[in-house]
Design a protein around this motif. Structure first.
Motif, PDB file in Angstrom:
ATOM      1  N   GLU A   1       0.826  -1.196   0.000  1.00  0.00           N
ATOM      2  CA  GLU A   1       0.000   0.000   0.000  1.00  0.00           C
ATOM      3  C   GLU A   1       0.870   1.261   0.000  1.00  0.00           C
ATOM      4  O   GLU A   1       0.585   2.213  -0.704  1.00  0.00           O
ATOM      5  CB  GLU A   1      -0.915  -0.014   1.221  1.00  0.00           C
ATOM      6  CG  GLU A   1      -1.858   1.160   1.272  1.00  0.00           C
ATOM      7  CD  GLU A   1      -2.820   1.048   2.435  1.00  0.00           C
ATOM      8  OE1 GLU A   1      -2.922   2.021   3.164  1.00  0.00           O
ATOM      9  OE2 GLU A   1      -3.440  -0.014   2.601  1.00  0.00           O
ATOM     10  N   ARG A   2       1.942   1.240   0.777  1.00  0.00           N
ATOM     11  CA  ARG A   2       2.835   2.395   0.846  1.00  0.00           C
ATOM     12  C   ARG A   2       3.570   2.606  -0.480  1.00  0.00           C
ATOM     13  O   ARG A   2       3.729   3.741  -0.927  1.00  0.00           O
ATOM     14  CB  ARG A   2       3.803   2.178   1.999  1.00  0.00           C
ATOM     15  CG  ARG A   2       4.556   3.385   2.386  1.00  0.00           C
ATOM     16  CD  ARG A   2       5.384   3.102   3.622  1.00  0.00           C
ATOM     17  NE  ARG A   2       6.359   4.155   3.751  1.00  0.00           N
ATOM     18  CZ  ARG A   2       6.769   4.640   4.876  1.00  0.00           C
ATOM     19  NH1 ARG A   2       6.317   4.157   6.001  1.00  0.00           N
ATOM     20  NH2 ARG A   2       7.654   5.598   4.907  1.00  0.00           N
ATOM     21  N   LYS A   3       4.016   1.500  -1.085  1.00  0.00           N
ATOM     22  CA  LYS A   3       4.702   1.597  -2.378  1.00  0.00           C
ATOM     23  C   LYS A   3       3.748   2.112  -3.456  1.00  0.00           C
ATOM     24  O   LYS A   3       4.140   2.891  -4.320  1.00  0.00           O
ATOM     25  CB  LYS A   3       5.287   0.243  -2.786  1.00  0.00           C
ATOM     26  CG  LYS A   3       6.509  -0.142  -2.020  1.00  0.00           C
ATOM     27  CD  LYS A   3       7.064  -1.462  -2.518  1.00  0.00           C
ATOM     28  CE  LYS A   3       8.291  -1.852  -1.714  1.00  0.00           C
ATOM     29  NZ  LYS A   3       8.893  -3.099  -2.183  1.00  0.00           N
ATOM     30  N   GLN A   4       2.515   1.672  -3.393  1.00  0.00           N
ATOM     31  CA  GLN A   4       1.500   2.125  -4.347  1.00  0.00           C
ATOM     32  C   GLN A   4       1.280   3.632  -4.223  1.00  0.00           C
ATOM     33  O   GLN A   4       1.183   4.339  -5.217  1.00  0.00           O
ATOM     34  CB  GLN A   4       0.184   1.360  -4.143  1.00  0.00           C
ATOM     35  CG  GLN A   4      -0.966   1.831  -4.998  1.00  0.00           C
ATOM     36  CD  GLN A   4      -0.724   1.609  -6.491  1.00  0.00           C
ATOM     37  OE1 GLN A   4       0.116   0.824  -6.894  1.00  0.00           O
ATOM     38  NE2 GLN A   4      -1.469   2.329  -7.301  1.00  0.00           N
TER      39      GLN A   4
ATOM     40  N   LEU B   1      -6.553   9.673  -4.202  1.00  0.00           N
ATOM     41  CA  LEU B   1      -5.253  10.010  -4.779  1.00  0.00           C
ATOM     42  C   LEU B   1      -5.037   9.255  -6.086  1.00  0.00           C
ATOM     43  O   LEU B   1      -4.554   9.828  -7.072  1.00  0.00           O
ATOM     44  CB  LEU B   1      -4.133   9.707  -3.789  1.00  0.00           C
ATOM     45  CG  LEU B   1      -2.727  10.072  -4.250  1.00  0.00           C
ATOM     46  CD1 LEU B   1      -2.601  11.573  -4.480  1.00  0.00           C
ATOM     47  CD2 LEU B   1      -1.696   9.608  -3.223  1.00  0.00           C
ATOM     48  N   SER B   2      -5.425   8.004  -6.110  1.00  0.00           N
ATOM     49  CA  SER B   2      -5.290   7.191  -7.315  1.00  0.00           C
ATOM     50  C   SER B   2      -6.130   7.765  -8.460  1.00  0.00           C
ATOM     51  O   SER B   2      -5.662   7.853  -9.602  1.00  0.00           O
ATOM     52  CB  SER B   2      -5.710   5.756  -7.012  1.00  0.00           C
ATOM     53  OG  SER B   2      -5.569   4.955  -8.147  1.00  0.00           O
ATOM     54  N   GLU B   3      -7.350   8.160  -8.155  1.00  0.00           N
ATOM     55  CA  GLU B   3      -8.215   8.776  -9.173  1.00  0.00           C
ATOM     56  C   GLU B   3      -7.620  10.083  -9.681  1.00  0.00           C
ATOM     57  O   GLU B   3      -7.644  10.364 -10.885  1.00  0.00           O
ATOM     58  CB  GLU B   3      -9.607   9.029  -8.603  1.00  0.00           C
ATOM     59  CG  GLU B   3     -10.419   7.779  -8.368  1.00  0.00           C
ATOM     60  CD  GLU B   3     -11.733   8.071  -7.643  1.00  0.00           C
ATOM     61  OE1 GLU B   3     -12.183   9.229  -7.658  1.00  0.00           O
ATOM     62  OE2 GLU B   3     -12.292   7.130  -7.056  1.00  0.00           O
ATOM     63  N   TYR B   4      -7.106  10.892  -8.771  1.00  0.00           N
ATOM     64  CA  TYR B   4      -6.508  12.175  -9.144  1.00  0.00           C
ATOM     65  C   TYR B   4      -5.259  11.972 -10.008  1.00  0.00           C
ATOM     66  O   TYR B   4      -5.069  12.659 -11.008  1.00  0.00           O
ATOM     67  CB  TYR B   4      -6.172  12.992  -7.890  1.00  0.00           C
ATOM     68  CG  TYR B   4      -5.654  14.367  -8.174  1.00  0.00           C
ATOM     69  CD1 TYR B   4      -6.426  15.290  -8.887  1.00  0.00           C
ATOM     70  CD2 TYR B   4      -4.397  14.758  -7.752  1.00  0.00           C
ATOM     71  CE1 TYR B   4      -5.949  16.563  -9.162  1.00  0.00           C
ATOM     72  CE2 TYR B   4      -3.921  16.027  -8.014  1.00  0.00           C
ATOM     73  CZ  TYR B   4      -4.696  16.925  -8.721  1.00  0.00           C
ATOM     74  OH  TYR B   4      -4.214  18.173  -8.986  1.00  0.00           O
TER      75      TYR B   4
END
Length: 129
Positions: free
Chosen positions: A1-4, A87-90
């Motif tokens: 999750e942190r790496k992502q 954040l992923s969507e952005y």
């Protein structure tokens, strides 16, 4: 999750051209200040063009390298309260060709405007002399 999350931050920095914008902004500002100083100074106190170019190139290299390291950390802090999914969507939105183009155009407009202002300052010093 942190790496992502770090990958998302790296993508944001890349798509938004943050390092390039900050580097160009600082280099353009430095060059503007030197040229304005030259315009306001007697000939014996002016910095030669070759030295200005060298200073600009060295500054570009140094600032860019530091920003490559620091921008991800700054963005991690800025987006610290943003949910991973948001954040992923952005990041995906910023990766769209239209927004990449917009960010490139925005970067160019900012730097061109700063450079034009620099030219005006220098021209004003030269015409006042």
């Amino acid at each position: 999750e942190r790496k992502q999350r770090l990958r998302q931050i790296d993508l944001l920095a890349k798509h938004m051209q943050i390092v390039e914008l900050q580097t160009d902004f600082n280099v353009t500002l430095l060059e503007a200040m030197i040229r304005a100083r030259n315009a306001a100074s007697a000939a014996e106190y002016q910095v030669e063009n070759s030295r200005v170019e060298q200073m600009v190139a060295e500054t570009r290299t140094n600032i860019s390298a530091k920003l490559e390291q620091r921008v991800p950390l700054m963005l991690l802090f800025v987006y610290r309260n943003v949910e991973d999914s948001t954040l992923s969507e952005y990041a995906a939105l910023q990766g769209q060709p239209e927004l990449i183009w917009t960010n490139q155009a925005l970067k160019k407009a900012i730097i061109d405007t700063l450079a034009a202002a620099s030219d005006r300052v220098t021209d004003n010093f030269n015409s006042a002399s």
